[in-house]
Design a protein around this motif. Structure first.
Motif, PDB file in Angstrom:
ATOM      1  N   UNK A 171     -43.633  -4.809  -3.197  1.00 42.55           N
ATOM      2  CA  UNK A 171     -43.049  -5.725  -2.216  1.00 42.55           C
ATOM      3  C   UNK A 171     -43.819  -5.759  -0.900  1.00 42.55           C
ATOM      4  N   UNK A 172     -44.742  -4.819  -0.726  1.00 41.33           N
ATOM      5  CA  UNK A 172     -45.478  -4.755   0.530  1.00 41.33           C
ATOM      6  C   UNK A 172     -44.636  -4.203   1.664  1.00 41.33           C
ATOM      7  N   UNK A 173     -43.729  -3.314   1.330  1.00 42.77           N
ATOM      8  CA  UNK A 173     -42.810  -2.754   2.313  1.00 42.77           C
ATOM      9  C   UNK A 173     -43.167  -1.313   2.645  1.00 42.77           C
ATOM     10  N   UNK A 174     -42.812  -0.920   3.868  1.00 39.56           N
ATOM     11  CA  UNK A 174     -42.764   0.491   4.208  1.00 39.56           C
ATOM     12  C   UNK A 174     -41.289   0.845   4.386  1.00 39.56           C
ATOM     13  N   UNK A 175     -40.997   2.067   4.823  1.00 38.32           N
ATOM     14  CA  UNK A 175     -39.596   2.484   4.943  1.00 38.32           C
ATOM     15  C   UNK A 175     -38.831   1.654   5.975  1.00 38.32           C
ATOM     16  N   UNK A 176     -39.518   1.192   7.005  1.00 39.86           N
ATOM     17  CA  UNK A 176     -38.858   0.365   8.022  1.00 39.86           C
ATOM     18  C   UNK A 176     -38.480  -0.988   7.433  1.00 39.86           C
ATOM     19  N   UNK A 177     -39.383  -1.582   6.658  1.00 36.27           N
ATOM     20  CA  UNK A 177     -39.063  -2.847   5.990  1.00 36.27           C
ATOM     21  C   UNK A 177     -37.854  -2.682   5.073  1.00 36.27           C
ATOM     22  N   UNK A 178     -37.792  -1.564   4.385  1.00 34.32           N
ATOM     23  CA  UNK A 178     -36.662  -1.297   3.500  1.00 34.32           C
ATOM     24  C   UNK A 178     -35.364  -1.224   4.299  1.00 34.32           C
ATOM     25  N   UNK A 179     -35.422  -0.639   5.475  1.00 33.25           N
ATOM     26  CA  UNK A 179     -34.240  -0.563   6.337  1.00 33.25           C
ATOM     27  C   UNK A 179     -33.737  -1.956   6.699  1.00 33.25           C
ATOM     28  N   UNK A 180     -34.656  -2.884   6.932  1.00 34.28           N
ATOM     29  CA  UNK A 180     -34.257  -4.248   7.291  1.00 34.28           C
ATOM     30  C   UNK A 180     -33.488  -4.946   6.167  1.00 34.28           C
ATOM     31  N   UNK A 181     -33.703  -4.530   4.934  1.00 36.37           N
ATOM     32  CA  UNK A 181     -32.945  -5.093   3.818  1.00 36.37           C
ATOM     33  C   UNK A 181     -31.449  -4.819   4.021  1.00 36.37           C
ATOM     34  N   UNK A 182     -31.164  -3.684   4.621  1.00 34.68           N
ATOM     35  CA  UNK A 182     -29.774  -3.280   4.835  1.00 34.68           C
ATOM     36  C   UNK A 182     -29.237  -3.687   6.205  1.00 34.68           C
ATOM     37  N   UNK A 183     -29.993  -4.482   6.937  1.00 35.82           N
ATOM     38  CA  UNK A 183     -29.584  -4.874   8.285  1.00 35.82           C
ATOM     39  C   UNK A 183     -28.200  -5.523   8.329  1.00 35.82           C
ATOM     40  N   UNK A 184     -27.862  -6.443   7.424  1.00 36.79           N
ATOM     41  CA  UNK A 184     -26.512  -7.032   7.483  1.00 36.79           C
ATOM     42  C   UNK A 184     -25.404  -5.977   7.350  1.00 36.79           C
ATOM     43  N   UNK A 185     -25.631  -4.990   6.504  1.00 37.18           N
ATOM     44  CA  UNK A 185     -24.642  -3.922   6.331  1.00 37.18           C
ATOM     45  C   UNK A 185     -24.560  -3.045   7.579  1.00 37.18           C
ATOM     46  N   UNK A 186     -25.696  -2.807   8.182  1.00 41.62           N
ATOM     47  CA  UNK A 186     -25.732  -2.001   9.403  1.00 41.62           C
ATOM     48  C   UNK A 186     -25.006  -2.731  10.528  1.00 41.62           C
ATOM     49  N   UNK A 187     -25.264  -4.024  10.655  1.00 40.85           N
ATOM     50  CA  UNK A 187     -24.595  -4.824  11.692  1.00 40.85           C
ATOM     51  C   UNK A 187     -23.088  -4.850  11.454  1.00 40.85           C
ATOM     52  N   UNK A 188     -22.684  -5.051  10.209  1.00 41.75           N
ATOM     53  CA  UNK A 188     -21.249  -5.071   9.889  1.00 41.75           C
ATOM     54  C   UNK A 188     -20.608  -3.729  10.213  1.00 41.75           C
ATOM     55  N   UNK A 189     -21.290  -2.657   9.895  1.00 43.75           N
ATOM     56  CA  UNK A 189     -20.771  -1.327  10.187  1.00 43.75           C
ATOM     57  C   UNK A 189     -20.637  -1.127  11.693  1.00 43.75           C
ATOM     58  N   UNK A 190     -21.658  -1.535  12.433  1.00 43.45           N
ATOM     59  CA  UNK A 190     -21.623  -1.390  13.890  1.00 43.45           C
ATOM     60  C   UNK A 190     -20.490  -2.214  14.503  1.00 43.45           C
ATOM     61  N   UNK A 191     -20.238  -3.403  13.964  1.00 40.96           N
ATOM     62  CA  UNK A 191     -19.149  -4.245  14.481  1.00 40.96           C
ATOM     63  C   UNK A 191     -17.797  -3.580  14.259  1.00 40.96           C
ATOM     64  N   UNK A 192     -17.628  -2.934  13.113  1.00 42.83           N
ATOM     65  CA  UNK A 192     -16.369  -2.236  12.827  1.00 42.83           C
ATOM     66  C   UNK A 192     -16.134  -1.096  13.802  1.00 42.83           C
ATOM     67  N   UNK A 193     -17.188  -0.467  14.214  1.00 36.66           N
ATOM     68  CA  UNK A 193     -17.072   0.708  15.085  1.00 36.66           C
ATOM     69  C   UNK A 193     -16.932   0.343  16.557  1.00 36.66           C
ATOM     70  N   UNK A 194     -17.228  -0.894  16.925  1.00 40.52           N
ATOM     71  CA  UNK A 194     -17.158  -1.241  18.354  1.00 40.52           C
ATOM     72  C   UNK A 194     -15.857  -1.912  18.723  1.00 40.52           C
TER      73      UNK A 194
END
Length: 194
Positions: A171-194
């Motif tokens: 895919x031409x990804x490094x670990x940071x690119x892989x993290x971006x795949x989960x960005x929507x989940x991270x944002x949703x999690x952060x919204x729940x916590x704020x």
């Protein structure tokens, strides 16, 4: 990073064992933090004579090796210190893959993290490839998907690679690119916590 799926390229041979990272990129060139610009210093102490002129006897300086994108070498490639600059220099020079019977562990992992494919093949296959690389027109094809190296003359050899690293390279990804795949989940999690 550039995806690595299938690559066909000219082969250069470096019939030496125990090529360490100090030989790949000498210490005096490690002052930069960018990943580019190191190719000009690759194998510097071997590529250049003491007066700064190209060493005509060094393998990569031979005209037939110009434009090579696959390097074949002997065992324990990348031993020595753990500098990440070594894969940077190899990639910046134009190599997409390194084939050897064995690699130093840290170097091997640094290659995978920098879109440079290190391929372990049996010694007899490497010996064959080194002999073939003496020809100016010798090319190999590497299929990461199929985990196979082959030429147009009937040579074929398969290789192993960690499935996780394989997917990142495909895919031409490094670990940071892989993290971006989960960005929507991270944002949703952060919204729940704020």
């Amino acid at each position: 990073m550039e995806p690595f799926v299938v690559h066909k390229g000219k082969v250069a041979g470096l019939d030496r064992a125990n090529i360490d990272t100090d030989q790949i990129i000498p210490k005096q060139f490690l002052k930069r933090i960018e990943r580019t610009g190191f190719g000009q210093f690759l194998f510097y102490d071997w590529r250049y004579l003491s007066d700064g002129t190209p060493n005509p006897h060094f393998e990569l300086n031979r005209p037939e090796n110009e434009g090579a994108t696959i390097l074949v070498a002997n065992e324990n490639f990348g031993c020595g210190s753990s500098r990440e600059h070594a894969p940077w220099a190899l990639a910046d020079y134009g190599f997409r893959a390194i084939i050897a019977p064995s690699f130093a562990d840290i170097f091997y992992n640094n290659c995978l993290k920098n879109s440079l494919l290190p391929i372990k093949l049996p010694k007899e296959d490497v010996a064959y490839l080194l002999k073939q690389a003496e020809r100016a027109d010798y090319e190999l094809t590497i299929s990461l998907e199929q985990q196979v190296v082959f030429d147009d003359e009937g040579f074929t050899s398969s290789f192993d690679i960690d499935p996780y690293r394989k997917q990142l390279l495909l895919k031409g990804w490094d670990e940071i690119d892989l993290t971006f795949v989960y960005e929507p989940y991270i944002i949703a999690y952060e919204k729940k916590r704020s």
